[in-house]
Design a protein around this motif. Structure first.
Motif, short mmCIF file in Angstrom:
data_model
loop_
_atom_site.label_atom_id
_atom_site.label_comp_id
_atom_site.label_asym_id
_atom_site.label_seq_id
_atom_site.Cartn_x
_atom_site.Cartn_y
_atom_site.Cartn_z
N TYR A 324 0.81 -1.22 0.00
CA TYR A 324 0.00 0.00 0.00
C TYR A 324 0.84 1.27 0.00
O TYR A 324 0.55 2.23 -0.72
N LEU A 325 1.91 1.31 0.81
CA LEU A 325 2.71 2.53 0.92
C LEU A 325 3.67 2.73 -0.24
O LEU A 325 4.33 3.78 -0.32
N TRP A 326 3.77 1.77 -1.12
CA TRP A 326 4.74 1.82 -2.21
C TRP A 326 4.65 3.10 -3.03
O TRP A 326 5.64 3.73 -3.34
N ARG A 327 3.46 3.51 -3.39
CA ARG A 327 3.32 4.69 -4.25
C ARG A 327 3.68 5.99 -3.52
O ARG A 327 3.99 6.99 -4.16
N PHE A 328 3.69 5.94 -2.19
CA PHE A 328 4.10 7.12 -1.43
C PHE A 328 5.60 7.11 -1.17
O PHE A 328 6.26 8.15 -1.19
N TRP A 329 6.17 5.92 -0.91
CA TRP A 329 7.62 5.82 -0.78
C TRP A 329 8.30 6.46 -1.99
O TRP A 329 9.29 7.16 -1.85
N ASN A 330 7.74 6.19 -3.16
CA ASN A 330 8.40 6.60 -4.39
C ASN A 330 8.09 8.02 -4.83
O ASN A 330 8.60 8.48 -5.85
N LYS A 331 7.28 8.71 -4.06
CA LYS A 331 7.04 10.13 -4.33
C LYS A 331 7.97 11.02 -3.49
O LYS A 331 8.06 12.23 -3.74
N LEU A 332 8.62 10.43 -2.51
CA LEU A 332 9.53 11.22 -1.66
C LEU A 332 10.92 11.18 -2.29
O LEU A 332 11.67 10.23 -2.11
N LEU A 333 11.23 12.21 -3.03
CA LEU A 333 12.45 12.24 -3.84
C LEU A 333 13.60 12.88 -3.07
O LEU A 333 13.41 13.84 -2.32
N ASP A 334 14.81 12.37 -3.31
CA ASP A 334 16.00 12.92 -2.65
C ASP A 334 16.18 14.40 -2.95
O ASP A 334 16.59 15.18 -2.09
N GLU A 335 15.89 14.79 -4.18
CA GLU A 335 16.16 16.17 -4.58
C GLU A 335 15.05 17.14 -4.21
O GLU A 335 15.16 18.34 -4.47
N GLU A 336 13.99 16.65 -3.60
CA GLU A 336 12.85 17.50 -3.27
C GLU A 336 12.77 17.71 -1.77
O GLU A 336 12.53 16.78 -1.01
N ASN A 337 12.96 18.93 -1.33
CA ASN A 337 12.99 19.23 0.11
C ASN A 337 11.62 19.51 0.70
O ASN A 337 11.44 19.40 1.92
N ILE A 338 10.66 19.89 -0.13
CA ILE A 338 9.32 20.22 0.36
C ILE A 338 8.30 19.42 -0.45
O ILE A 338 8.19 19.59 -1.67
N SER A 339 7.59 18.54 0.23
CA SER A 339 6.58 17.70 -0.44
C SER A 339 5.23 17.94 0.23
O SER A 339 5.11 17.80 1.45
N ILE A 340 4.23 18.29 -0.57
CA ILE A 340 2.90 18.60 -0.04
C ILE A 340 1.90 17.61 -0.63
O ILE A 340 1.83 17.44 -1.85
N PHE A 341 1.13 16.99 0.25
CA PHE A 341 0.17 15.97 -0.18
C PHE A 341 -1.26 16.43 0.07
O PHE A 341 -1.65 16.67 1.21
N ASP A 342 -2.01 16.59 -1.03
CA ASP A 342 -3.44 16.85 -0.96
C ASP A 342 -4.13 15.48 -0.99
O ASP A 342 -4.32 14.90 -2.04
#
Length: 471
Positions: A324-342
């Motif tokens: 289940y968490l797979w699609r969220f693990w892969n949205k957290l990118l090393d080069e992205e410091n700010i991630s916002i989830f709607d």
């Protein structure tokens, strides 16, 4: 007593047939109740024969359905969860992969090679986290097979003696000097701390080694699971907080709102830009509660290249075939410091619970899985800030109607939104459980309960500042 050459040939033919049959049986489990995938972690002593055994396995199976991923260790650091380099390679149901490089390889390499190696306590803490991660994978239909290829110091030295000098340099695996007895002993001492549940193969006999490895993989291929369908423990519904039942109706004057907004957006942008730290911001709440408007104000003073916004909807078919968490693990990118989830990973305990898309076992288990996920983020210098936006049912209806009458907002309202209102009380109960079970010191929930959009936005910006300054 060792098998004769003829016996080994017959054994190999039988093994080939069984492996291929098991491979196709695994492949056929996709989208079935007994579906699973297989991750094989391969580690061990250099020259023990890891590569040879994997090569032989690939000759015995249908190679099209066995992926092999080999990487040098990633030295672990304080800003990357140990699982992040590997999550995109977690196979879908019906698939299998062998990971030569894996989180245990990283742990050993980091402990043995960095200038400030992990102490015993930290090493054991990491192994416990890894085992918990693996259990979460297994609960989500991913079987984890762990094999350590062992070789005595004496045999290792003999094999090194027979090698060409240029090959010895190549086999100086990840900086380890395999002529160094002290390093060899340290490696063996460390690996014994986590290999209780591994298959340990004595690699003195190469043919026996290859067969033992293949037979172990076969055992896991043929052991198709019967997934749990019922929850063993009793479920205790958390009471719905009064603030969710009666959101505030106080109104913030527009002039005061604009003055405060101008100040806070600048402060939030500065706080989000702190170097060496990442931020994950999660928005959940009732439809039309103001998630989009709040996100717009958070990023107002940021450059679009500084952040990523993820609008989460129902998972795609290929995502449903993975944890289940797979699609969220892969949205957290090393080069992205700010991630916002709607919307976010909390969909499992909200919409999937209420609408029956997840079984009772799946959504009741998800609270602990989510807490571990967020703890891993927090432990690697990621601030997790979570907002639940609450409005009254009457206010939601008014906003729905306003959207229908506003040309540039009509896309925001669907028949599904109106239908969801019939489950209002169910969503409140789901929210109550979520807030109760996943409100932690490292990833707290901020409940913004007001019918006034201006007040909600200001409260969100202030809460965000509070959490960022506390880190």
């Amino acid at each position: 007593m060792h098998d004769t050459e003829t016996e080994l040939e017959l054994k190999s033919e039988d093994l080939t047939l069984k492996l291929i049959e098991a491979q196709y049986a695994l492949k056929d489990t996709r989208a079935k109740k007994n579906a699973k995938s297989l991750v094989v972690l391969v580690s061990g002593i250099e020259l023990a024969g890891k590569g040879e055994s994997v090569k032989q396995l690939r000759e015995w199976v249908d190679p099209r359905y066995l992926r092999v991923k080999a990487d040098p260790p990633h030295l672990m650091n304080t800003t990357t969860p140990f699982w992040q380099p590997y999550t995109r390679f977690i196979p879908a149901e019906g698939q299998m992969i062998i990971l030569f490089g894996n989180w245990y390889s990283d742990l050993l390499a980091t402990t043995l090679h960095v200038s400030k190696p992990f102490d015993e306590t930290l090493f054991e803490a990491y192994t416990q986290q890894m085992q918990a991660f693996e259990q979460d994978l297994k609960n989500n239909h991913v079987d984890v097979v762990k094999v350590w290829f062992d070789l005595s110091w004496k045999s290792l030295q003999k094999r090194l003696d027979k090698m060409d000098v240029s090959e010895q340099r190549w086999h100086k695996l990840h900086g380890l000097d395999w002529r160094n007895k002290k390093q060899y002993d340290s490696l063996q001492r460390l690996r014994r701390k986590f290999t209780d549940d591994w298959l340990i193969i004595d690699c003195e006999d190469e043919q026996q080694r290859d067969h033992l490895f293949a037979e172990h993989v076969l055992k896991h291929l043929t052991n198709l699971p019967n997934h749990a369908l019922k929850v063993r423990s009793k479920w205790h519904q958390a009471p719905v907080p009064e603030v969710l039942l009666q959101p505030s109706t106080e109104v913030l004057v527009e002039e005061d709102y604009k003055a405060e907004l101008k100040k806070l957006t600048k402060q939030v942008a500065a706080a989000l830009r702190v170097e060496g730290r990442k931020t994950v911001i999660v928005f959940e709440g009732m439809d039309a509660a103001g998630k989009g408007g709040a996100i717009k104000r958070i990023v107002k003073k940021l450059d679009p290249r500084e952040y990523g916004i993820y609008n989460i909807s129902a998972p795609e078919k290929y995502e449903l075939a993975r944890p289940y968490l797979w699609r969220f693990w892969n949205k957290l990118l090393d080069e992205e410091n700010i991630s916002i989830f709607d919307r976010s990973w909390y969909g499992r305990v909200l919409v999937e619970r209420v609408e029956g898309f997840a079984s009772d076992v799946q959504w009741k288990r998800a609270y602990d899985e989510i807490n571990r996920f967020e703890k891993d983020l927090s432990d690697t210098q990621t601030v997790v800030v979570k907002f639940w936006l609450a409005i009254s049912k009457d206010e939601q209806e008014a906003r729905f109607k306003a959207r229908e009458q506003t040309p540039h907002k009509r896309f925001k309202i669907t028949n599904e939104d109106w239908r969801n209102r019939e489950r209002w009380d169910d969503y409140l109960e789901a929210a109550a459980d979520m807030l109760h079970r996943t409100n932690t010191a490292y990833a707290p929930w901020y409940v913004i309960a007001t019918n006034d959009k201006y007040s909600a936005r200001i409260q969100i910006l202030r809460a965000l500042l509070t959490q960022l300054k506390a880190e």
